[in-house]
Design a protein around this motif. Structure first.
Motif, PDB file in Angstrom:
ATOM      1  N   LEU A   1      -0.660   0.280   2.599  1.00 35.64           N
ATOM      2  CA  LEU A   1      -1.894   0.381   1.821  1.00 35.64           C
ATOM      3  C   LEU A   1      -1.709   1.333   0.646  1.00 35.64           C
ATOM      4  O   LEU A   1      -2.338   1.180  -0.388  1.00 35.64           O
ATOM      5  CB  LEU A   1      -3.041   0.865   2.711  1.00 35.64           C
ATOM      6  CG  LEU A   1      -3.648  -0.196   3.641  1.00 35.64           C
ATOM      7  CD1 LEU A   1      -4.699   0.425   4.545  1.00 35.64           C
ATOM      8  CD2 LEU A   1      -4.259  -1.338   2.832  1.00 35.64           C
ATOM      9  N   LYS A   2      -0.840   2.305   0.814  1.00 40.16           N
ATOM     10  CA  LYS A   2      -0.597   3.278  -0.258  1.00 40.16           C
ATOM     11  C   LYS A   2       0.372   2.733  -1.291  1.00 40.16           C
ATOM     12  O   LYS A   2       0.712   3.406  -2.255  1.00 40.16           O
ATOM     13  CB  LYS A   2      -0.028   4.584   0.324  1.00 40.16           C
ATOM     14  CG  LYS A   2      -0.971   5.305   1.270  1.00 40.16           C
ATOM     15  CD  LYS A   2      -2.057   6.039   0.527  1.00 40.16           C
ATOM     16  CE  LYS A   2      -2.980   6.758   1.512  1.00 40.16           C
ATOM     17  NZ  LYS A   2      -4.145   7.341   0.849  1.00 40.16           N
ATOM     18  N   GLY A   3       0.888   1.539  -1.042  1.00 37.78           N
ATOM     19  CA  GLY A   3       1.766   0.934  -2.029  1.00 37.78           C
ATOM     20  C   GLY A   3       3.217   1.363  -1.908  1.00 37.78           C
ATOM     21  O   GLY A   3       4.012   1.141  -2.804  1.00 37.78           O
ATOM     22  N   VAL A   4       3.565   2.004  -0.791  1.00 36.65           N
ATOM     23  CA  VAL A   4       4.956   2.400  -0.590  1.00 36.65           C
ATOM     24  C   VAL A   4       5.804   1.152  -0.350  1.00 36.65           C
ATOM     25  O   VAL A   4       5.461   0.316   0.472  1.00 36.65           O
ATOM     26  CB  VAL A   4       5.087   3.369   0.599  1.00 36.65           C
ATOM     27  CG1 VAL A   4       6.536   3.614   0.944  1.00 36.65           C
ATOM     28  CG2 VAL A   4       4.399   4.684   0.286  1.00 36.65           C
TER      29      VAL A   4
ATOM     30  N   LEU B   1      -8.878   0.876  -3.626  1.00 40.01           N
ATOM     31  CA  LEU B   1      -7.721   0.386  -2.881  1.00 40.01           C
ATOM     32  C   LEU B   1      -7.034   1.519  -2.140  1.00 40.01           C
ATOM     33  O   LEU B   1      -6.689   1.385  -0.969  1.00 40.01           O
ATOM     34  CB  LEU B   1      -6.710  -0.249  -3.854  1.00 40.01           C
ATOM     35  CG  LEU B   1      -6.853  -1.721  -4.159  1.00 40.01           C
ATOM     36  CD1 LEU B   1      -5.978  -2.092  -5.338  1.00 40.01           C
ATOM     37  CD2 LEU B   1      -6.483  -2.561  -2.957  1.00 40.01           C
ATOM     38  N   GLN B   2      -6.846   2.628  -2.839  1.00 43.54           N
ATOM     39  CA  GLN B   2      -6.113   3.741  -2.234  1.00 43.54           C
ATOM     40  C   GLN B   2      -6.882   4.373  -1.088  1.00 43.54           C
ATOM     41  O   GLN B   2      -6.294   4.989  -0.211  1.00 43.54           O
ATOM     42  CB  GLN B   2      -5.789   4.796  -3.302  1.00 43.54           C
ATOM     43  CG  GLN B   2      -4.659   4.355  -4.212  1.00 43.54           C
ATOM     44  CD  GLN B   2      -4.436   5.316  -5.366  1.00 43.54           C
ATOM     45  OE1 GLN B   2      -5.364   5.992  -5.803  1.00 43.54           O
ATOM     46  NE2 GLN B   2      -3.220   5.366  -5.874  1.00 43.54           N
ATOM     47  N   ASN B   3      -8.197   4.260  -1.098  1.00 45.09           N
ATOM     48  CA  ASN B   3      -8.992   4.867  -0.040  1.00 45.09           C
ATOM     49  C   ASN B   3      -9.452   3.857   1.006  1.00 45.09           C
ATOM     50  O   ASN B   3     -10.188   4.206   1.924  1.00 45.09           O
ATOM     51  CB  ASN B   3     -10.195   5.578  -0.643  1.00 45.09           C
ATOM     52  CG  ASN B   3      -9.782   6.807  -1.405  1.00 45.09           C
ATOM     53  OD1 ASN B   3      -9.439   7.821  -0.820  1.00 45.09           O
ATOM     54  ND2 ASN B   3      -9.751   6.707  -2.715  1.00 45.09           N
ATOM     55  N   GLN B   4      -9.032   2.633   0.836  1.00 44.75           N
ATOM     56  CA  GLN B   4      -9.353   1.562   1.764  1.00 44.75           C
ATOM     57  C   GLN B   4      -9.037   1.964   3.210  1.00 44.75           C
ATOM     58  O   GLN B   4      -7.956   2.517   3.445  1.00 44.75           O
ATOM     59  CB  GLN B   4      -8.503   0.351   1.392  1.00 44.75           C
ATOM     60  CG  GLN B   4      -9.076  -0.968   1.741  1.00 44.75           C
ATOM     61  CD  GLN B   4      -8.095  -2.064   1.339  1.00 44.75           C
ATOM     62  OE1 GLN B   4      -6.933  -1.798   1.075  1.00 44.75           O
ATOM     63  NE2 GLN B   4      -8.558  -3.281   1.302  1.00 44.75           N
ATOM     64  N   PRO B   5      -9.877   1.727   4.203  1.00 41.91           N
ATOM     65  CA  PRO B   5     -11.199   1.115   4.077  1.00 41.91           C
ATOM     66  C   PRO B   5     -12.316   2.152   4.026  1.00 41.91           C
ATOM     67  O   PRO B   5     -13.435   1.864   4.396  1.00 41.91           O
ATOM     68  CB  PRO B   5     -11.294   0.320   5.369  1.00 41.91           C
ATOM     69  CG  PRO B   5     -10.544   1.156   6.355  1.00 41.91           C
ATOM     70  CD  PRO B   5      -9.570   2.013   5.604  1.00 41.91           C
TER      71      PRO B   5
ATOM     72  N   TYR C   1     -19.108   3.356  -2.553  1.00 38.11           N
ATOM     73  CA  TYR C   1     -18.580   2.000  -2.553  1.00 38.11           C
ATOM     74  C   TYR C   1     -17.317   1.913  -1.712  1.00 38.11           C
ATOM     75  O   TYR C   1     -16.614   2.905  -1.536  1.00 38.11           O
ATOM     76  CB  TYR C   1     -18.274   1.555  -3.982  1.00 38.11           C
ATOM     77  CG  TYR C   1     -19.482   1.614  -4.871  1.00 38.11           C
ATOM     78  CD1 TYR C   1     -20.327   0.521  -4.995  1.00 38.11           C
ATOM     79  CD2 TYR C   1     -19.805   2.787  -5.559  1.00 38.11           C
ATOM     80  CE1 TYR C   1     -21.458   0.595  -5.793  1.00 38.11           C
ATOM     81  CE2 TYR C   1     -20.932   2.862  -6.357  1.00 38.11           C
ATOM     82  CZ  TYR C   1     -21.755   1.764  -6.472  1.00 38.11           C
ATOM     83  OH  TYR C   1     -22.874   1.833  -7.242  1.00 38.11           O
ATOM     84  N   ARG C   2     -17.035   0.717  -1.229  1.00 35.37           N
ATOM     85  CA  ARG C   2     -15.769   0.515  -0.532  1.00 35.37           C
ATOM     86  C   ARG C   2     -15.313  -0.924  -0.689  1.00 35.37           C
ATOM     87  O   ARG C   2     -16.090  -1.802  -1.032  1.00 35.37           O
ATOM     88  CB  ARG C   2     -15.893   0.874   0.950  1.00 35.37           C
ATOM     89  CG  ARG C   2     -16.528  -0.213   1.797  1.00 35.37           C
ATOM     90  CD  ARG C   2     -16.507   0.139   3.264  1.00 35.37           C
ATOM     91  NE  ARG C   2     -17.707  -0.409   3.910  1.00 35.37           N
ATOM     92  CZ  ARG C   2     -18.245   0.077   5.019  1.00 35.37           C
ATOM     93  NH1 ARG C   2     -17.725   1.128   5.597  1.00 35.37           N
ATOM     94  NH2 ARG C   2     -19.314  -0.469   5.550  1.00 35.37           N
ATOM     95  N   LEU C   3     -14.046  -1.136  -0.427  1.00 33.61           N
ATOM     96  CA  LEU C   3     -13.490  -2.472  -0.515  1.00 33.61           C
ATOM     97  C   LEU C   3     -13.780  -3.232   0.756  1.00 33.61           C
ATOM     98  O   LEU C   3     -13.608  -2.701   1.858  1.00 33.61           O
ATOM     99  CB  LEU C   3     -11.981  -2.375  -0.730  1.00 33.61           C
ATOM    100  CG  LEU C   3     -11.456  -3.136  -1.927  1.00 33.61           C
ATOM    101  CD1 LEU C   3     -12.149  -2.694  -3.190  1.00 33.61           C
ATOM    102  CD2 LEU C   3      -9.985  -2.943  -2.057  1.00 33.61           C
ATOM    103  N   ARG C   4     -14.196  -4.467   0.593  1.00 35.81           N
ATOM    104  CA  ARG C   4     -14.466  -5.310   1.764  1.00 35.81           C
ATOM    105  C   ARG C   4     -13.193  -6.077   2.103  1.00 35.81           C
ATOM    106  O   ARG C   4     -12.450  -6.498   1.242  1.00 35.81           O
ATOM    107  CB  ARG C   4     -15.613  -6.273   1.425  1.00 35.81           C
ATOM    108  CG  ARG C   4     -15.995  -7.183   2.555  1.00 35.81           C
ATOM    109  CD  ARG C   4     -17.280  -7.905   2.194  1.00 35.81           C
ATOM    110  NE  ARG C   4     -18.465  -7.111   2.485  1.00 35.81           N
ATOM    111  CZ  ARG C   4     -19.656  -7.286   1.905  1.00 35.81           C
ATOM    112  NH1 ARG C   4     -19.785  -8.181   0.955  1.00 35.81           N
ATOM    113  NH2 ARG C   4     -20.684  -6.551   2.249  1.00 35.81           N
TER     114      ARG C   4
END
Lengths: 221, 221
Positions: A69-72, A161-165, A217-220
């Motif tokens: 999720l962090k893009g690593v 995105l970075q704080n998802q979810p 707000y958050r990503l669904r």
DNA sequence: CTGTACCTTACATGATTTGTAAGGTTATTG
DNA sequence: CAATAACCTTACAAATCATGTAAGGTACAG
């Protein structure tokens, strides 16, 4: 130089891996504090992560998911268990490859080179369920489509995105966009959110940014 | 629907694989003429190739290499041999993953889904030696850097990439940018070329666009 | 129903992109 | 080496795009 980070609590094996990888010409780092693995790995910004599943504090599977999720970029799971279920689970959570210990040195190196080759020249992408975002240019990819977001749209989506979810508060987003929360016009963020949602709709992404009344707000997904 | 092509001469195994993949919801095709495998696979344009190593006419390794050069996406090598050397060789030639028969149905499907997931959501990239370009958004990728080109810059670079290593005439580029070659100001293209070169320099790409006096331009590399 | 939180649209300002103009540089040729 | 043609660069103005502001609308909780 290509940097590989090892997440392995067995000191003996850790040393062995470092030795093998060093001799193969890689820059190698090993995680020492197993309480803040994700944070530490992200800071090191490796080209590849070698991840054990049996870890003292947190399961390797959870780590894997968080790192993705962090893009690593590429994660190679290396474990002593030889269970098919583990492998299936690992791959599902976003691992890029899976090897069981004991593993021949050459096989390990071949798999590592294979992963690196595929990632090289590829953009660094932060992924969600339905789409990916290049955090650098704010280019959004959804299946075969791609679209470039404006600076503000990109900043907001990246934060989500970075704080998802998790939920991201308006205050945090304000700070992100204008450096301070004490910005006069409270509406500016709203407008930028509307614009982001409109742009997302253009590539068929409906209801991706969820409003949590009073919180943020958050990503669904 | 996701299309998988099977290259396997053992009819019994071929049927079995087709059955498994069909049940998993894939569109499956099997190669029948083993004399023109590469051509046939390229025509079918699959989302993934399942490739056996022991083939009657040509070795699977050669096929693998040829397919990769043609830009055919993910190749999963599946073989009855259980030799480490085969695996190393296969990965080296560009295979994306490697499994040995007999192989559990779930492991096969997990690996397939893993490869598809990694290729999906990835941008369609046109590659050169040092960089890649997303033909859709004109986002340029060079190692870990990325940058979004302006519309005109992107159009020119894309044309040069697509015709690499041929020369692209000014006339063609004029048509590309303004729909016609009978455009009055001959200088406009020049200016846009200067701008493209300047932008390329920003990501460390020097002398990429070569001028061929009296003929046009081409990509160097 | 009322009030608050959130959303949408339109518009003006500022930033970016692009065509045009003017002048400079480089390579070929006699 | 000078003349010429092809190509390159810089500066500027018009057009396009991004963004903050303002004004008014919608949805939800009590």
């Amino acid at each position: 130089m290509t940097k590989i980070v090892i997440v392995e609590d067995d000191v003996f094996l850790q040393e062995e891996l470092m030795d093998i990888l060093n001799k193969a010409g890689f820059e190698v780092e090993a995680i020492t504090d197993f309480h803040h693995i994700v944070k530490e790995v992200v800071t090191l910004a490796p080209d590849l992560v070698l991840l054990d599943i049996n870890l003292p504090v947190q399961s390797g599977f959870e780590i894997c998911k968080s790192l993705k999720l962090k893009g690593v970029g590429p994660i190679l799971i290396l474990t002593s268990r030889d269970k098919l279920q583990d492998e299936l689970h690992g791959l599902e959570l976003g691992a890029d490859d899976f090897l069981t210990k004991p593993c021949h040195k050459d096989r390990l190196l071949a798999r590592i080179h294979n992963l690196l080759r595929r990632y090289k020249g590829q953009p660094e992408l932060i992924r969600s369920d339905n789409f990916s975002l290049d955090p650098n240019t704010f280019t959004l990819y959804k299946e075969s489509q791609s679209i470039v977001l404006s600076t503000n749209e990109g900043k907001i989506l990246l934060a989500l995105l970075q704080n998802q979810p998790e939920i991201v508060s308006k205050s945090e987003l304000n700070k992100l966009l204008w450096g301070t929360d004490e910005y006069i016009d409270e509406n500016a963020l709203q407008v930028n959110l509307t614009r982001l949602r409109k742009t997302l709709r253009q590539v068929g992404l409906e209801n991706v940014v969820e409003t949590v009344r009073g919180k943020g707000y958050r990503l669904r997904g």
